[in-house]
Design an enzyme around this catalytic site. Structure first.
Site, mmCIF file in Angstrom:
data_model
loop_
_atom_site.group_PDB
_atom_site.id
_atom_site.type_symbol
_atom_site.label_atom_id
_atom_site.label_comp_id
_atom_site.label_asym_id
_atom_site.label_seq_id
_atom_site.Cartn_x
_atom_site.Cartn_y
_atom_site.Cartn_z
ATOM 1 N N LEU A 52 0.834 -1.218 0.000
ATOM 2 C CA LEU A 52 0.000 0.000 0.000
ATOM 3 C C LEU A 52 0.862 1.259 0.000
ATOM 4 C CD1 LEU A 52 -2.690 -1.175 2.574
ATOM 5 C CD2 LEU A 52 -3.109 -0.689 0.153
ATOM 6 N N MET A 53 1.976 1.211 0.727
ATOM 7 C CA MET A 53 2.855 2.385 0.831
ATOM 8 C C MET A 53 3.638 2.616 -0.462
ATOM 9 S SD MET A 53 4.239 1.750 4.707
ATOM 10 C CE MET A 53 5.309 3.173 4.858
ATOM 11 N N LYS A 77 -2.536 7.635 10.401
ATOM 12 C CA LYS A 77 -2.535 8.772 9.464
ATOM 13 C C LYS A 77 -2.593 8.239 8.038
ATOM 14 C CE LYS A 77 0.597 12.363 7.652
ATOM 15 N NZ LYS A 77 1.828 13.153 7.869
ATOM 16 N N ASP A 94 1.220 13.637 0.235
ATOM 17 C CA ASP A 94 1.474 14.882 0.972
ATOM 18 C C ASP A 94 2.415 15.777 0.165
ATOM 19 O OD1 ASP A 94 1.900 16.897 2.785
ATOM 20 O OD2 ASP A 94 3.070 15.680 4.197
ATOM 21 N N SER A 132 2.064 25.354 1.816
ATOM 22 C CA SER A 132 3.460 25.316 2.303
ATOM 23 C C SER A 132 4.152 24.171 1.569
ATOM 24 C CB SER A 132 3.502 25.072 3.813
ATOM 25 O OG SER A 132 2.597 25.902 4.505
ATOM 26 N N LYS A 174 6.173 21.370 -0.366
ATOM 27 C CA LYS A 174 7.465 20.718 -0.116
ATOM 28 C C LYS A 174 8.391 20.933 -1.315
ATOM 29 C CE LYS A 174 5.865 16.827 2.741
ATOM 30 N NZ LYS A 174 6.710 17.086 3.909
ATOM 31 N N ARG A 221 4.015 9.561 -1.260
ATOM 32 C CA ARG A 221 2.926 8.607 -1.538
ATOM 33 C C ARG A 221 2.769 7.633 -0.365
ATOM 34 N NH1 ARG A 221 7.395 6.795 -4.209
ATOM 35 N NH2 ARG A 221 7.924 4.591 -4.080
ATOM 36 N N ASP A 267 2.813 8.536 2.744
ATOM 37 C CA ASP A 267 2.428 9.276 3.946
ATOM 38 C C ASP A 267 1.132 8.716 4.558
ATOM 39 O OD1 ASP A 267 3.201 11.220 5.755
ATOM 40 O OD2 ASP A 267 2.020 12.814 4.799
ATOM 41 N N ASP A 305 1.894 22.063 5.797
ATOM 42 C CA ASP A 305 2.596 20.783 5.680
ATOM 43 C C ASP A 305 2.534 19.985 6.986
ATOM 44 O OD1 ASP A 305 4.008 18.789 4.464
ATOM 45 O OD2 ASP A 305 5.957 19.787 4.558
ATOM 46 N N ARG A 335 -1.219 15.908 11.809
ATOM 47 C CA ARG A 335 -1.765 16.110 13.156
ATOM 48 C C ARG A 335 -3.201 16.626 13.110
ATOM 49 N NH1 ARG A 335 3.239 19.904 14.659
ATOM 50 N NH2 ARG A 335 4.123 18.606 13.026
#
Ligand code: BES
Ligand code: ZN
Ligand code: ZN
Length: 529
Positions: A209-210, A288, A293, A298, A300, A309, A311, A370, A374
């Site tokens: 998946l990651m 998460k 991301d 902001s 990256k 991918r 994240d 970014d 959280r």
């Protein structure tokens, strides 16, 4: 006539002495395709280093049995090939036995290796995982479709090494590596072997998946993949909550991130009811799930951004741990929560300085878009408390600062509970996928609560200082459970060559530690009601 045991034998002399091929680094015929079509299997056998530096290496019991089967030829060839095999090194022999045209002998290190107090892991198990992985990959290079593996005295570790070591993300390439199926050599320890296969397949699911590109694993695709994996279990219920549901839950922090992307968000909720009582207090896992991301407004830097991918590694590891817990039929209830969305810059995206409201009513100034993880977790943690959990454990690729602090050696654990810490720590010593305790001091809380426009800022006021700790302090503001742990897995997200039994790529860590932790919790009657 057998040759004496000598350190260096010229290749010519070796071939004359024994009509068997040994592909030690500098000799023997090219092994590629040696046994293709012959119907035989590959075999991986372990060998220990001697206690004394100069002494002869010692076979495992499977190695001894095989050597007897071939009338001592394996031992003889090994001694002719050079000095005893070092830990993690391997030699491959061809033509020793018709059922096993290729035999990889792998160095296991010292026989008496156990828990290493400095390293915080079981070195014996780690040695087995690493050695078996190397041996299996050698067999794979020969394009032999099936390999039998010596349990090496710990069939679970051997299975983990085999299944983890052979995994590679091939999905989108036209030319794929041959699929190799590892099997236990001999019949003893088959239960432990199967357990190892299940643990490793769990981690491989997270790796898959990651690793998959973000245009393949979108929030909805992630949820559907997990749902499909859990479909066959009658004691599992999966809810794929759409954006409208997220809005009714007043998850304003999560939604503020999601609205920057054209890809709709999903809140994935899994109920695994393996406990004796369906109303036993559950363990709640939160992950998460940022499927990409970019940093948002902001933004990256572009170099290395593709790694984002992964994240959703928190969601991938906790959901895979639940799939594994279900496969193992662990006797406890687990709820999995994964807020899934993309973090993108757009006309609808969060802007630095925007203020959003989380589910518990707390307002958050988004000083850096970014620091989005959280925001998702804040709402998911609030929601987790609806289940009156016995423990809440979240996993997140949360901060680059965590990678700076520990690198890929261990997952950082921030927890308000020493009971929880002990279980996580003990689990990690066994799995070798280590954890390290980090602080949750008030010191850091002050740095996120001192905020001009809202109750909290989403970044610490001293910018990068203690970045992983200020992120954890932020999450703590959304937790009321007395047993909570936040696992920052940013540092262990990917593997270059640090973990020898994982190939390069996304690591799926610490899935096995989460599974082992859940298994331990299921044996601990403390705080179940
Ligand atoms: N997903 C990243 C953290 C990350 C970095 C994970 C590297 C894996 C590898 C997270 O959303 C992020 O960007 N965090 C910021 C926080 C900062 C703006 C306070 C970071 O770490 O730079
Ligand atoms: Zn980010
Ligand atoms: Zn992120």
């Amino acid at each position: 006539m057998l040759l004496p045991c000598v350190r260096r034998v010229p290749a010519r002399r070796l071939r004359r002495a024994l009509p068997l091929a040994c592909s030690c680094p500098a000799q023997g015929p090219s092994p590629r395709g040696y046994s293709r079509g012959a119907g035989g299997k590959g075999l991986v056998l372990g060998i220990y280093s001697s206690e004394k530096d100069e002494g002869a290496a010692q076979f495992t019991s499977a190695g001894d049995a095989f050597d007897r089967l071939v009338s001592g030829k394996l031992r003889e060839l090994l001694s002719l090939c050079g000095p005893p095999l070092k830990k993690g090194k391997t030699r491959i022999f061809h033509g020793l036995h018709q059922d096993f045209p290729s035999v990889a002998v792998v160095g296991l290190g010292k026989k008496n290796a156990g828990v290493n107090d400095q390293e915080n892991w079981n070195e014996g198990k780690e040695n087995i995982r690493a050695a078996v992985a190397v041996g299996c990959r050698q067999i794979q290079d020969l394009e032999i479709p099936c390999v039998e593996v010596d349990p090496c005295g710990d069939a679970q570790a051997a299975a983990e090494g085999a299944v983890l070591g052979l995994h590679e993300y091939n999905e989108l390439k036209q030319k794929k590596k041959p699929v190799v199926t590892p099997q236990l050599h001999g019949s003893a320890e088959s239960e432990a072997w199967q357990k190892g296969v299940t643990y490793a397949e769990g981690q491989n699911l997270a790796r898959y998946l990651m690793e998959a590109p973000a245009n393949y694993i979108t929030p909805i695709k992630f949820a559907e993949h997990i749902e499909q994996k859990l479909r066959s279990f009658s004691n599992v219920k999966v809810h794929i909550r759409p954006e409208s549901w997220i809005a009714t839950q007043e998850m304003g922090a999560f939604l503020s991130v999601a609205k920057g992307s054209a890809e709709p968000p999903i809140f994935l909720e899994i109920h695994y009811l393996g406990g004796a009582n369906t109303n036993d207090s559950p363990l709640v896992f939160v992950g998460k799930g940022v499927t990409f991301d970019s940093g948002g407004i902001s933004l990256k830097p572009s170099s290395g951004m593709d790694a984002m991918r992964a994240d959703m590694g928190g969601a991938a590891t906790v959901c895979s741990a639940i799939v594994t817990a279900a496969a193992l039929n662990l006797p406890l209830n687990i709820i999995g929560l994964a807020p899934l969305c993309e973090n993108m810059p757009s006309g609808k995206a969060n802007k630095p300085g925007d203020v959003v409201r989380a589910k518990n009513g707390k307002t958050i100034q988004v000083d850096n878009t970014d620091a989005e993880g959280r925001l998702l977790l804040a709402d998911a943690l609030c929601y987790a408390h609806n289940f009156k959990p016995r423990a809440v454990v979240n996993a997140a690729t949360l901060t680059g600062a965590m990678d700076v602090a520990l690198g890929s050696a261990a997952t950082g654990v921030f927890t308000n509970s020493s009971w929880l810490w002990t279980h996580l720590y003990e689990a990690s010593v066994l799995t070798g996928d280590r954890v390290w305790r980090m602080p949750l001091f008030e010191h850091y809380t002050k740095q996120v609560t001192d905020c001009p426009l809202a109750d909290l800022s989403n970044i610490g006021k001293y910018s990068r200082a203690g970045g992983a700790c200020t992120a954890a302090a932020f999450l703590k503001e959304f937790v009321t459970a007395s047993h909570w742990a936040h696992l920052d897995i940013a540092g262990v997200m990917s593997n270059k060559d640090e973990v020898p039994y994982l190939q390069k790529g996304m690591a799926g860590r610490p899935t096995r530690t989460l599974v082992e932790f859940a298994a331990r919790l299921s044996q601990d009657s403390h705080n179940t009601k």
